[in-house]
Design a protein around this motif. Structure first.
Motif, PDB file in Angstrom:
ATOM      1  N   PHE A  35     146.519  45.695  53.314  1.00  0.00           N
ATOM      2  CA  PHE A  35     146.930  46.685  54.212  1.00  0.00           C
ATOM      3  C   PHE A  35     145.624  47.676  54.825  1.00  0.00           C
ATOM      4  N   GLN A  36     144.680  47.717  54.102  1.00  0.00           N
ATOM      5  CA  GLN A  36     143.406  48.475  54.522  1.00  0.00           C
ATOM      6  C   GLN A  36     142.920  47.732  55.782  1.00  0.00           C
ATOM      7  N   ASP A  37     142.993  46.278  55.893  1.00  0.00           N
ATOM      8  CA  ASP A  37     142.641  45.640  57.013  1.00  0.00           C
ATOM      9  C   ASP A  37     143.870  45.510  58.262  1.00  0.00           C
ATOM     10  N   THR A  38     145.143  45.583  57.955  1.00  0.00           N
ATOM     11  CA  THR A  38     146.105  45.293  58.883  1.00  0.00           C
ATOM     12  C   THR A  38     146.737  46.700  59.315  1.00  0.00           C
ATOM     13  N   ILE A  39     147.094  47.593  58.507  1.00  0.00           N
ATOM     14  CA  ILE A  39     147.673  48.639  58.842  1.00  0.00           C
ATOM     15  C   ILE A  39     146.942  49.788  59.947  1.00  0.00           C
TER      16      ILE A  39
END
Length: 163
Positions: free
Chosen positions: A141-145
């Protein structure tokens, strides 16, 4: 009519693959021959399917209401596992002829008791249900969101699991 359609949403391809009774298989074969699109299927088991029947009914009414009220934006699911809820969301989008896109965010690393690729199972589940594949954002999530969220969001389902 809506209730009859809603029954079709509880398509479940569980990681706990219990065999159907021979009578259920025979009835389903007869139903397929009539080309009506209905099948007998077991109800979701919250222990294996990650959601209960009651939760799925709530999801149906929530997303259907968002679409009916013309809330702008796409549909997001954070943590999709094998896609049981995502299938429901995509089915609701498609039967309402909505232009909303379904976006799934998951690392696909947690397997629980599954041996195969979770992402492959998700893709196969969508194919079995005859649904368009959603937009898949694979990664943490920290990379995609931060970089991959759509401009507008109308509905979010957050289910990051218990792993």
């Amino acid at each position: 009519m809506q209730t009859l359609l809603m029954n079709n949403f509880f398509v479940s391809t569980s990681i706990n693959s219990r065999k159907n009774h021979f009578l259920v298989n025979w009835i389903n074969k007869a139903l397929r021959s009539f080309n009506k699109g209905y099948q007998f299927q077991r109800l979701p088991n919250g222990l294996f399917d990650m959601t209960t029947l009651e939760q799925r009914i709530n999801y149906y009414h929530l997303l259907e209401g968002v679409i009916r009220c013309n809330v702008a934006g796409d549909v997001i699911e954070l943590g999709c596992f094998t896609g049981q809820c995502a299938i429901l969301f995509q089915k609701i989008i498609q039967i309402n002829n909505s232009d909303k896109k379904l976006h799934l965010f998951d690392s696909f690393e947690k397997k629980f008791s599954i041996e195969e690729s979770v992402e492959e199972i998700l893709n196969n589940n969508f194919a079995k249900a005859g649904l368009q594949l959603p937009v898949i954002h694979k990664g943490y999530f920290q990379d995609t969101i931060p970089n991959q969220l759509p401009q507008k969001i109308s509905f979010v389902h957050i289910d990051c699991g218990f792993g």
